[in-house]
Design an enzyme around this catalytic site. Structure first.
Site, PDB file in Angstrom:
ATOM      1  N   ARG A  90       0.814  -1.233   0.000  1.00 42.57           N
ATOM      2  CA  ARG A  90       0.000   0.000   0.000  1.00 42.57           C
ATOM      3  C   ARG A  90       0.837   1.267   0.000  1.00 42.57           C
ATOM      4  NH1 ARG A  90      -3.405  -2.304   4.024  1.00 42.57           N
ATOM      5  NH2 ARG A  90      -5.201  -3.343   3.127  1.00 42.57           N
ATOM      6  N   LYS A  96       2.859  11.311 -11.780  1.00 35.79           N
ATOM      7  CA  LYS A  96       2.120  10.390 -12.645  1.00 35.79           C
ATOM      8  C   LYS A  96       2.974   9.167 -12.921  1.00 35.79           C
ATOM      9  CE  LYS A  96      -0.997  13.208 -15.407  1.00 35.79           C
ATOM     10  NZ  LYS A  96      -1.421  13.494 -16.790  1.00 35.79           N
ATOM     11  N   GLU A 129       9.383  17.941 -25.264  1.00 36.68           N
ATOM     12  CA  GLU A 129       8.636  18.362 -24.066  1.00 36.68           C
ATOM     13  C   GLU A 129       9.026  19.772 -23.628  1.00 36.68           C
ATOM     14  OE1 GLU A 129       6.134  16.706 -23.052  1.00 36.68           O
ATOM     15  OE2 GLU A 129       6.472  14.596 -23.572  1.00 36.68           O
ATOM     16  N   LYS A 136       6.973  22.671 -14.963  1.00 38.85           N
ATOM     17  CA  LYS A 136       6.081  21.535 -14.799  1.00 38.85           C
ATOM     18  C   LYS A 136       5.605  21.430 -13.356  1.00 38.85           C
ATOM     19  CE  LYS A 136       4.898  16.867 -15.494  1.00 38.85           C
ATOM     20  NZ  LYS A 136       5.027  15.619 -16.186  1.00 38.85           N
ATOM     21  N   GLU A 165      -5.279  16.984 -11.914  1.00 34.83           N
ATOM     22  CA  GLU A 165      -5.659  17.252 -13.296  1.00 34.83           C
ATOM     23  C   GLU A 165      -7.125  17.602 -13.468  1.00 34.83           C
ATOM     24  OE1 GLU A 165      -3.547  14.693 -15.921  1.00 34.83           O
ATOM     25  OE2 GLU A 165      -4.624  15.377 -17.674  1.00 34.83           O
ATOM     26  N   ARG A 171      -3.362  21.363 -15.181  1.00 33.34           N
ATOM     27  CA  ARG A 171      -2.432  20.280 -15.485  1.00 33.34           C
ATOM     28  C   ARG A 171      -2.707  19.668 -16.851  1.00 33.34           C
ATOM     29  NH1 ARG A 171       0.020  15.445 -11.631  1.00 33.34           N
ATOM     30  NH2 ARG A 171       1.503  14.775 -13.196  1.00 33.34           N
ATOM     31  N   ASN A 182      -0.822  18.166 -21.596  1.00 29.61           N
ATOM     32  CA  ASN A 182      -1.153  17.198 -22.640  1.00 29.61           C
ATOM     33  C   ASN A 182      -1.099  17.808 -24.040  1.00 29.61           C
ATOM     34  OD1 ASN A 182      -1.651  14.957 -20.948  1.00 29.61           O
ATOM     35  ND2 ASN A 182      -3.629  15.847 -20.384  1.00 29.61           N
ATOM     36  N   HIS A 238      -0.265  15.750 -27.013  1.00 30.74           N
ATOM     37  CA  HIS A 238      -0.269  14.354 -26.575  1.00 30.74           C
ATOM     38  C   HIS A 238      -1.512  13.583 -26.994  1.00 30.74           C
ATOM     39  CE1 HIS A 238       3.221  15.560 -24.362  1.00 30.74           C
ATOM     40  NE2 HIS A 238       3.368  14.374 -23.797  1.00 30.74           N
ATOM     41  N   HIS A 244      -0.204  10.474 -28.612  1.00 31.40           N
ATOM     42  CA  HIS A 244      -0.319   9.128 -28.050  1.00 31.40           C
ATOM     43  C   HIS A 244      -0.960   8.156 -29.030  1.00 31.40           C
ATOM     44  CE1 HIS A 244       0.169  10.029 -23.472  1.00 31.40           C
ATOM     45  NE2 HIS A 244       1.312   9.848 -24.083  1.00 31.40           N
ATOM     46  N   HIS A 253       8.437   8.962 -28.525  1.00 33.67           N
ATOM     47  CA  HIS A 253       7.476   9.843 -27.871  1.00 33.67           C
ATOM     48  C   HIS A 253       7.648  11.285 -28.353  1.00 33.67           C
ATOM     49  CE1 HIS A 253       4.639  11.121 -24.835  1.00 33.67           C
ATOM     50  NE2 HIS A 253       5.495  12.026 -24.382  1.00 33.67           N
TER      51      HIS A 253
END
Lengths: 340, 340
Positions: free
Chosen positions: B109, B131, B173, B215, B225, B229, B233, B236, B240, B250
């Site tokens: 956990r 993330k 990026e 960032k 998000e 945030r 993207n 992206h 993606h 990427h």
């Protein structure tokens, strides 16, 4: 020391609906964007409640609290087109809320989740505090998260169909709360039996709310189990070890675990009320001894999450109503175990 | 409305060590209670750094960013006797930090985790913001968490062995950050090429810190998000979708994604600087167009996590340095795509 920059991130609130009928769930979540997750037992017992809701029905029992079930639920959610606006609601006992909470925590990096606990154990314990997870081999909850749901709905009427063994499971955790945090509730419980709570809805609703508040207070003070939250593991260290070994119910296992923890408390810190605890547990139909294989139990126990380095963080009682975290060296613990 | 009780839970701080040699890692964590996780490429390139550390070496590449790898790492951690005091440190690119962060988040956990990003992309983007996750079938990061590491160590010297393609990935990026948040950095970048940053350690260290701060600022304001945030993207959504379809890197995929997002911005909200963006991307060795199958890309894109109901939350540019979240109905988006 090196130069470091420190940034702070944030948590979220949780809404509790005490003594609230299941039917009002549709006032809390958008039916069209919600997927209920339950198991075959609960689905059969309360079939009409699920009408009109997208529902995923799991096979029942701890044996299915594993990664394979998680994979299957995720595949179903993808098929249902579940996205980040989808909310999951776990309707069931601890296994259902554990899996639902875990899947909601990891699906698309976390979607909202709520719980409607349907067993007494889930109401007073398992559904509260955000712990979820799955078993890996013999190790219970080896993988999981601490992540709060967005809401909890407590409907005591759902307990009407609950088998006796499940009431006993719930009372094991209630007695645990009394031992570690609430001496007055310990005395309150001494005046009743399970039957009294089954017959009196307001007595039952009050007991549920009292226990939910005890557990919530402990968790809010220590969400990530650095201190006080560990107290909730009273009876669980040995309990978890023997639960799987002997196919005991969770309540039975921790009942036995609490008795041994009370005995260790007598040996090490002079606790005096083991006998009262044993008789209260018996009053609620719970076992207080078991001829377990101490060596084998110790092996399993060594892999327990509560192990920290060479010590086991054992929960002992200073007195009834006051649990403490007590580090016991593994070697000493082994000696104590071999006496049993 | 029903009576509800609201309880609040808590988050945690993250320490950033900028421009700090890897060797100082032993001042941050206890070597005896730490497991490093890396991949075969990084292990080979920096073998001496791993001496004396328990290390799990993964097979390299996105293809291994799946549940099976997670299962294997968990088995190895159990075998190593990792407990709640064990700290994981992901040493590698985005795949390594993603898997390490995810495993640390779910093992028992949640155990502490830190990152030492070894690629430019991981330094300015992937390792920051908590993330993490794994892919499910064609869907990238379908499963994962948002959970902050306890620390990040940035050692620009680790980039010395980085292949050119990886520098390009990182700059994709960096240019993204410039587009959505920092018009001044866009101009700054126009004055240089990759080679300049490779030759000048202080120019490079400053660029890394500037991007880490951009960032981090966005994430701290909106960890889960809900708003700002999402800007990260930019490029992206389409990126993606085509990354896996055409085995693009990427950086290449989001470079193309950014160009198309800029073109959509021109169509819908009157953005004017697509041409400047294209030439900056080319200056850093990045592709700006691709003959992709619009219909197939749209299919994949519909399963994107950024879908919310019938709208796609597309990131557009109002002007260079100012990204916005713009909900585009799926039907309209399909029409736009079919023009391409």
């Amino acid at each position: 020391m090196m130069k470091k920059n420190r940034f702070r991130f944030s948590g979220k609130p949780v809404d509790y609906y005490f003594n609230t009928p299941f039917a009002r769930l549709s006032e809390i979540v958008d039916k069209a964007k919600t997927v209920l997750i339950t198991d075959e037992h609960v689905f059969k017992a309360h079939q009409r409640l699920f009408k009109g809701w997208d529902t995923i029905v799991l096979k029942p029992g701890e044996a299915f609290k594993v990664q394979r079930t998680v994979d299957e639920v995720i595949d179903q959610l993808i098929t249902l087109g579940a996205d980040r606006l989808t909310q999951l609601v776990g309707v069931g006992g601890g296994v259902v809320t554990d899996i639902t909470g875990y899947v909601a925590g990891i699906y698309m990096r976390g979607i909202p989740v709520g719980f409607v606990p349907t067993s007494l154990l889930a109401m007073v314990d398992a559904s509260i505090g955000g712990k979820n997870g799955i078993d890996v081999g013999l190790y219970k909850n080896m993988v999981g998260l601490i992540r709060q749901p967005s809401f909890l709905l407590f409907d005591p009427a759902l307990l009407k169909t609950l088998p006796l063994a499940e009431w006993q499971n719930g009372f094991a955790e209630i007695i645990k709360h009394a031992c570690i945090k609430d001496a007055a509730m310990f005395k309150h419980l001494q005046q009743y039996k399970i039957r009294d709570f089954q017959k009196d809805p307001s007595l039952l609703a009050a007991l549920i709310e009292r226990n939910v508040r005890i557990k919530t207070r402990v968790v809010v003070q220590d969400e990530f189990e650095q201190g006080d939250r560990k107290l909730l593991n009273f009876g669980h260290t040995l309990g978890h070890a023997i639960e799987n070994m002997y196919a005991l119910s969770h309540g039975q296992a921790i009942s036995i675990g609490m008795v041994y923890a009370a005995k260790i408390s007598e040996q090490i810190i002079g606790y005096k009320d083991s006998a009262k605890l044993e008789s209260l547990l018996q009053q609620y139909g719970l076992p207080t001894s078991w001829a377990f294989d101490a060596r084998a139990a110790f092996q399993v126990l060594q892999k327990d999450k509560k192990k920290a380095g060479k010590n086991m963080q054992y929960i002992l009682l200073e007195k009834t109503g006051k649990g403490i975290v007590y580090p016991i060296p593994l070697a000493q613990l082994e000696t104590i175990f071999n006496q049993f």
